[in-house]
Design a protein around this motif. Structure first.
Motif, PDB file in Angstrom:
ATOM      1  N   VAL A 132      36.947  56.563  76.138  1.00 42.17           N
ATOM      2  CA  VAL A 132      36.392  56.461  74.706  1.00 42.17           C
ATOM      3  C   VAL A 132      35.986  54.922  74.146  1.00 42.17           C
ATOM      4  CG1 VAL A 132      36.245  55.992  71.936  1.00 42.17           C
ATOM      5  CG2 VAL A 132      36.175  58.454  73.148  1.00 42.17           C
ATOM      6  N   THR A 133      37.725  54.185  75.568  1.00 42.97           N
ATOM      7  CA  THR A 133      37.626  52.650  74.858  1.00 42.97           C
ATOM      8  C   THR A 133      36.894  51.480  75.903  1.00 42.97           C
ATOM      9  OG1 THR A 133      40.377  53.625  74.834  1.00 42.97           O
ATOM     10  CG2 THR A 133      39.634  51.571  75.549  1.00 42.97           C
ATOM     11  N   LEU A 134      36.343  52.301  77.022  1.00 39.12           N
ATOM     12  CA  LEU A 134      36.354  51.935  78.311  1.00 39.12           C
ATOM     13  C   LEU A 134      34.848  52.004  78.571  1.00 39.12           C
ATOM     14  CD1 LEU A 134      38.204  52.326  81.482  1.00 39.12           C
ATOM     15  CD2 LEU A 134      38.240  51.058  80.071  1.00 39.12           C
ATOM     16  N   ILE A 175      29.161  38.110  74.387  1.00 35.43           N
ATOM     17  CA  ILE A 175      30.659  38.710  74.234  1.00 35.43           C
ATOM     18  C   ILE A 175      30.946  39.139  76.019  1.00 35.43           C
ATOM     19  CG2 ILE A 175      31.492  41.731  73.846  1.00 35.43           C
ATOM     20  CD1 ILE A 175      29.201  41.116  71.148  1.00 35.43           C
ATOM     21  N   PRO A 227      31.917  51.419  75.494  1.00 38.83           N
ATOM     22  CA  PRO A 227      31.779  50.327  75.409  1.00 38.83           C
ATOM     23  C   PRO A 227      31.071  49.109  75.782  1.00 38.83           C
ATOM     24  CG  PRO A 227      33.038  51.477  74.034  1.00 38.83           C
ATOM     25  CD  PRO A 227      33.182  51.620  74.872  1.00 38.83           C
ATOM     26  N   PHE A 228      32.410  48.772  76.555  1.00 33.64           N
ATOM     27  CA  PHE A 228      32.160  47.927  77.131  1.00 33.64           C
ATOM     28  C   PHE A 228      31.908  47.552  78.399  1.00 33.64           C
ATOM     29  CE2 PHE A 228      36.342  47.914  75.960  1.00 33.64           C
ATOM     30  CZ  PHE A 228      37.130  46.223  75.739  1.00 33.64           C
ATOM     31  N   ILE A 280      28.583  49.319  78.281  1.00 29.59           N
ATOM     32  CA  ILE A 280      27.508  49.482  77.766  1.00 29.59           C
ATOM     33  C   ILE A 280      27.246  47.779  77.456  1.00 29.59           C
ATOM     34  CG2 ILE A 280      26.246  49.987  75.324  1.00 29.59           C
ATOM     35  CD1 ILE A 280      26.852  52.055  76.705  1.00 29.59           C
ATOM     36  N   VAL A 281      28.074  46.927  76.917  1.00 30.32           N
ATOM     37  CA  VAL A 281      28.358  45.687  76.351  1.00 30.32           C
ATOM     38  C   VAL A 281      27.498  44.843  77.680  1.00 30.32           C
ATOM     39  CG1 VAL A 281      29.316  43.451  75.918  1.00 30.32           C
ATOM     40  CG2 VAL A 281      29.552  45.456  74.497  1.00 30.32           C
ATOM     41  N   ILE A 319      34.827  37.735  76.166  1.00 32.97           N
ATOM     42  CA  ILE A 319      35.768  39.035  76.393  1.00 32.97           C
ATOM     43  C   ILE A 319      36.815  38.263  77.424  1.00 32.97           C
ATOM     44  CG2 ILE A 319      36.953  40.538  77.704  1.00 32.97           C
ATOM     45  CD1 ILE A 319      34.204  42.635  75.710  1.00 32.97           C
ATOM     46  N   MET A 324      25.338  40.659  73.663  1.00 35.28           N
ATOM     47  CA  MET A 324      26.458  40.638  74.353  1.00 35.28           C
ATOM     48  C   MET A 324      26.627  40.622  75.813  1.00 35.28           C
ATOM     49  SD  MET A 324      26.512  43.935  73.398  1.00 35.28           S
ATOM     50  CE  MET A 324      26.048  44.380  71.550  1.00 35.28           C
TER      51      MET A 324
END
Lengths: 435, 306, 293
Positions: free
Chosen positions: C22-24, C265, C26-27, C29-30, C269, C262
């Motif tokens: 769940v943490t990774l 972003i 989204p990265f 998807i970005v 990051i 994106m």
């Protein structure tokens, strides 16, 4: 002794200053229009070597924060693009230079602008902005979808609408709404829960102006915002508006519009470009956006006639204002005058991004758009129908917030339109009084 | 370096035996912080109180209006709605965030000390609220977002998330749980690593189950960390702003118009500085009250342990 | 018992794996969205792999394309001046970290070790400042910075944060109190001055908590948004969060330009990832250390 030398130094510096160019800061929000006004600035500087124009651009929300905090902090631009919904508050707080004396001195002809554009920027003999452009609203249609649905351009150009059964507008929209099995919304087999493309999408709430959202439906039904500009007695609780909004809020239940809560973040423009909806309302300032982004044939068509027998559209225009805190007001006025002149407006027209405010210039913009393959005559057609002005009153941003929330309750919360709008209208007035 | 400090030492020596030297040094040491406190905390707080009795739109001089702003907020439904939403938000956010953080910490305590795993877990917290909000705004888009794609491919209905008045606040809470669960887990993990292992060994010899050990050893010994986590996260959570500014702007239908967002809107969109100040004073009073009660409770629990 | 133990481990693994996913996710998807053509967003937004990957979005947010080209590619023509925004973020964060850590350490030591009139009152006020919601001081601070003529300057951006923050003082004071007094007393008896003791004895013993508090300040300031947003509008002073938000609000009608956003972003990051790769252990341990004194 020291002090005198300092004064001498300052005097020298300031006399040098006049020899050098004076900088006028100008701000606008629409990135699409930036190239056109950059061109104007270049031309202007060539004619006025003692003035340089520094243009800054910021997105809509940031823009207004920058302007208002700029008033306070002394960092506001000398000249900025102003909006009808915002300027009354600025004028009331004495943040805008009254242009009337300079207009009189330089004998500018207010009649050079399209009717009404100049007047809306004035109050009690004072003038707070010089018009630069105008816009109207029309529908844009995905013509591939129209063709498949058997809807002709003629059908689209001649729609009528009423709040009872939606008229021929709703018939067209039903034909354009197609479910996954290929049935359209005129058929009994149409499955509302599995819609592939929606026929029509309104952008939803829209605040106190409802410019692209609902104002044209309501006014073509015989409604008005208020009796005259600056009148704080609004008619947001009027039955005509109630029935219009109830009709619009009911479209998703018929499966011919997507539910507002699902489209709020994406918005109709993106849905249209992405092929999720066949027809949406939009303003003339977005012509080039769709030209660049829609990868299918499109057509701009006039808005439907309402029960009043007329098509109606908001006729809105932007203007340039000068901030009272500007230290270079003379130069700022030169720039504003140039922005409102035929010289600059013909440059803007040639870029075809917006319709300039000076009479006759719109044709030039239309020609440019035509050359680029876009027929924008629907907007001209609309400008010759029943046009109305945006509501202008004090405390605009707060009234806007109240009305926006009320519409959201109706669209999303399925609240009763009559009761909700009655409350909202009362609150909008209370706020005026409570000030 | 050492030469200059020896010189400093020599300079200070003649005074060092006296009480005056101690006072003098102390004030010299706290001076920067004291200036910062006076200029940017004390003075502004007094100024805010002063402003709360005025009608001021920043563009004209403030006008004194007595308690009008306070009377107005007493009758302002949206102010109380904001207070209620902020409280509700804390309830949506904190319990779940703390629970997930705790279980994650327990799991990591048992399985791995890997710095890589800990870095990954902490990563979302190192990103700004603005960035995290933008990422989730995209993922949760009702029509294009990957989350709805997963939901519909499981045969369930499309969810509006941030677009629905019933789901928006909970969704914002979810986004912040994603950002903060790693942080909470790290704090708990530090606490867990301080618990003597022999306590568990002794319990196992006596035949305790994992759950019993968790319930009777881990939880009670984590209490100080738990208090710290709750104190810091509740006050932060009550002041939620950034995520809402980016994702919902208070909507739809005021369902995320939490108190801080409402205050900032009044200040910088409606230009009602006086009214915004009055509301912030009420908010401050509530927060101070909450903290005082909490300190009471904490003191009571301290003496409990002793 | 052994069985329940391994079952427990299994549950732990599942929780951990789930949370890491769940943490990774989204990265991914970005990055995937950043590599898509903006026109494909409507048809391929949910693909797990970008078909026909492109770097056009990176080019346009970095300003490597002309405004017209960029609008044609589906953007607003807006770009982010990343090198400037990152530089501003680094300076903003760096200055506050250094000054606030130094100031907090000095005052915390005085509160912990020295006796002086008004100590308890002043410390009490500092602690009380933690209770005041940020929004209270926000408006007056804005006015103050304006009156000082510090708007659109680095000074105005850092001023309210750099000298004092309740938590930093509180945290370091707790640490100094827990420090064994013997060394300092010995130095005192040998005639060292208070300042000498602070600088030469207490500080060297406090490197770990100082790094901890500096890291925490750094994380918070790197992510700060509202204050720099209002005080430093000018592009020359925008920090990363502000630049990103103004990029988002550039698009016509406020519809986000997702692929461009994106890409922006993804670039923003990078410093954070870099920090973790270089100082992962320090960062993680600093955060852990902040709660358990």
């Amino acid at each position: 002794m020291k002090r005198t030398t300092l004064w001498v130094a300052l005097g020298l510096a300031s006399s040098f200053g006049t020899a050098q160019a004076v900088e006028v800061k100008y701000m606008l929000w629409d990135a699409n229009q930036l190239p056109a006004y950059q061109q104007c600035a270049t031309d202007f500087q060539a004619k006025n070597p003692d003035i340089t124009i520094k243009i800054t651009q910021a997105g809509w929300n940031d823009y207004w924060t920058a302007i208002t905090t700029g008033f306070v902090s002394g960092t506001a631009p000398d000249v900025f693009t102003n909006h009808l919904a915002k300027y009354p508050e600025f004028a009331k707080n004495e943040q805008l230079v009254d242009l009337a004396p300079m207009i009189a001195r330089d004998k500018l002809d207010a009649g050079a602008y399209e009717a009404g554009l100049y007047e809306v920027w004035g109050r009690d003999g004072k003038q707070y902005g010089l018009p630069k452009d105008w816009d109207t609203i029309a529908f844009i249609v995905n013509m591939d979808m129209a063709k498949q649905a058997g809807v002709s351009l003629d059908d689209l150009n001649n729609m009528d609408w009423n709040p009872k059964d939606g008229g021929s507008f709703e018939k067209v929209v039903r034909k354009l709404s197609v479910d996954e099995a290929g049935n359209n919304a005129t058929s009994d087999k149409f499955d509302k829960s599995k819609v592939k493309t929606f026929g029509f999408q309104t952008p939803g709430g829209g605040g106190m102006m409802g410019q692209t959202e609902w104002s044209y439906f309501a006014v073509s039904d015989g409604w008005k915002f208020h009796d005259k500009v600056w009148d704080n007695n609004y008619y947001y609780d009027d039955p005509k508006l109630v029935e219009t909004i109830s009709y619009l809020a009911g479209l998703p239940d018929k499966g011919i519009s997507a539910p507002y809560e699902q489209t709020k973040s994406l918005g109709p423009d993106a849905m249209f470009v992405g092929g999720k909806v066949a027809m949406i309302p939009q303003g003339s300032w977005m012509i080039s956006y769709f030209k660049d982004n829609a990868k299918f044939p499109t057509a701009w068509v006039p808005l439907p006639k309402g029960p009043s027998g007329k098509r109606a559209t908001m006729f809105n225009g932007l203007a340039d204002s000068i901030w009272v805190g500007s230290k270079v007001q003379d130069q700022a006025w030169q720039w504003v005058k140039y922005l409102g002149s035929a010289d600059c407006q013909s440059v803007v027209a040639a870029k075809g991004v917006v319709f300039p405010a000076i009479k006759g210039m719109a044709d030039k913009a239309m020609a440019t758009q035509k050359a680029a393959g876009v027929d924008s005559s629907a907007f001209i057609t609309m400008s010759k129908e029943q046009t109305f002005l945006a509501p202008i009153g004090d405390n605009g941003s707060q009234v806007d917030d109240i009305i926006k929330t009320a519409f959201e309750s109706i669209y999303i919360g399925k609240a009763d339109a009559a009761a909700t709008l009655k409350d909202a209208n009362a609150n909008a007035k209370v706020n005026e009084l409570g000030k | 370096m050492s030469e200059s400090s020896r010189w400093l030492a020599a300079l200070w020596r003649p005074f060092s035996q006296t009480r005056r030297a101690e006072t003098f040094t102390a004030y010299a040491l706290i001076l920067p912080a004291l200036i910062g406190f006076s200029l940017f905390y004390a003075l502004p707080t007094i100024r805010a109180l002063e402003l709360s009795f005025t009608d001021w739109n920043m563009m004209r001089p403030p006008k004194f209006i007595g308690f009008d702003n306070y009377v107005k907020l007493w009758h302002d439904g949206r102010f109380w709605n904001g207070m209620k939403l902020s409280l509700y938000y804390v309830l949506l956010n904190i319990p779940l965030q703390t629970a997930i953080g705790l279980f994650l910490a327990v799991a990591m305590d048992r399985l791995t000390r890997s710095i890589f795993v800990r870095s990954v877990v902490l990563l979302p917290y190192l990103l700004s609220n603005v960035l995290v909000a933008l990422i989730w705004l995209w993922m949760l888009d009702p029509l294009l977002g990957v989350v709805n794609h997963l939901i519909t491919s499981l045969g369930l209905d499309r969810q509006a998330f941030l677009g629905s008045p019933n789901q928006a606040l909970a969704t914002v809470a979810g986004i912040n749980i994603w950002r903060h669960m790693g942080l909470v887990a790290m704090l708990f993990l530090a606490g867990l690593q301080n618990i003597p292992r022999n306590l568990y060994e002794a319990a196992m010899v006596e035949g305790a189950t994992e759950w019993q050990m968790f319930r009777h050893i881990t939880l009670p010994l984590l209490r100080p960390v738990m208090v710290f986590v709750l104190v810091t996260s509740v006050t932060g959570s009550f002041q939620i702003f950034d995520t809402i500014a980016v994702t919902t702007a208070g909507g739809p239908q005021d369902s995320t118009n939490v108190i801080v967002y409402y205050i900032i809107t009044n200040a910088f969109s409606f230009n009602k500085m006086g009214y915004a100040s009055a509301m912030s004073m009420v908010l401050a009073a509530v927060m101070v009250l909450y903290t005082l009660i909490q300190m009471r409770v904490m003191r009571a629990s301290d003496s409990d342990l002793a | 018992m052994l069985q329940s133990f391994s079952l427990f481990r299994l549950v732990c693994w599942i929780i951990l794996a789930l949370i890491l996913a769940v943490t990774l996710a989204p990265f991914w998807i970005v990055i995937k969205t950043a590599l898509m053509h903006s026109a494909d967003v409507f048809t391929h937004s949910t693909d797990l792999w970008p078909n026909d990957a492109t770097v056009v979005n990176f080019k346009r947010v970095l300003g490597l394309m002309s405004t017209e080209e960029s609008i044609k590619a589906g953007g607003s023509g807006a770009k982010v001046n990343f090198s400037l925004a990152m530089f501003n973020s680094f300076v903003f964060t760096g200055l506050i970290v250094i000054i606030q850590t130094a100031s907090a350490a000095a005052s915390a030591y005085a509160f912990a070790r020295l006796r002086f009139p008004g100590r308890n009152v002043i410390f009490g006020l500092f602690v009380a400042s933690m209770m005041i919601p940020g929004v209270v001081t926000f408006i007056p601070n804005f006015i103050l910075i304006r009156d000082l003529g510090w708007l659109n300057s680095m000074l105005g951006m850092i001023a309210p944060f750099c000298l004092m923050q309740g938590f930093s003082v509180f945290f370091l004071r707790q640490f100094f109190i827990s420090l064994p007094k013997e060394l300092e007393e010995a130095a005192y008896l040998e005639g060292a001055s208070y300042f000498y003791i602070f600088w030469k004895i207490a500080i060297p013993l406090s490197i770990t908590p100082l790094i901890t508090i500096a890291t925490l300040i750094g994380i918070n300031m790197w992510n700060e948004f509202l204050w720099p947003f209002l005080v430093a509008k000018d592009e020359s002073h925008q920090v990363l969060t502000v630049a990103l938000q103004s990029f988002k609000s550039q698009t016509p009608q406020g519809q986000p330009d997702w692929t461009g956003l994106m890409a922006a972003i993804s670039i923003s990051i990078l410093p954070t990832i870099g920090l973790l790769l270089l100082f992962g252990r320090n960062v993680v341990e600093s955060v852990q250390f902040s709660g358990g004194k």
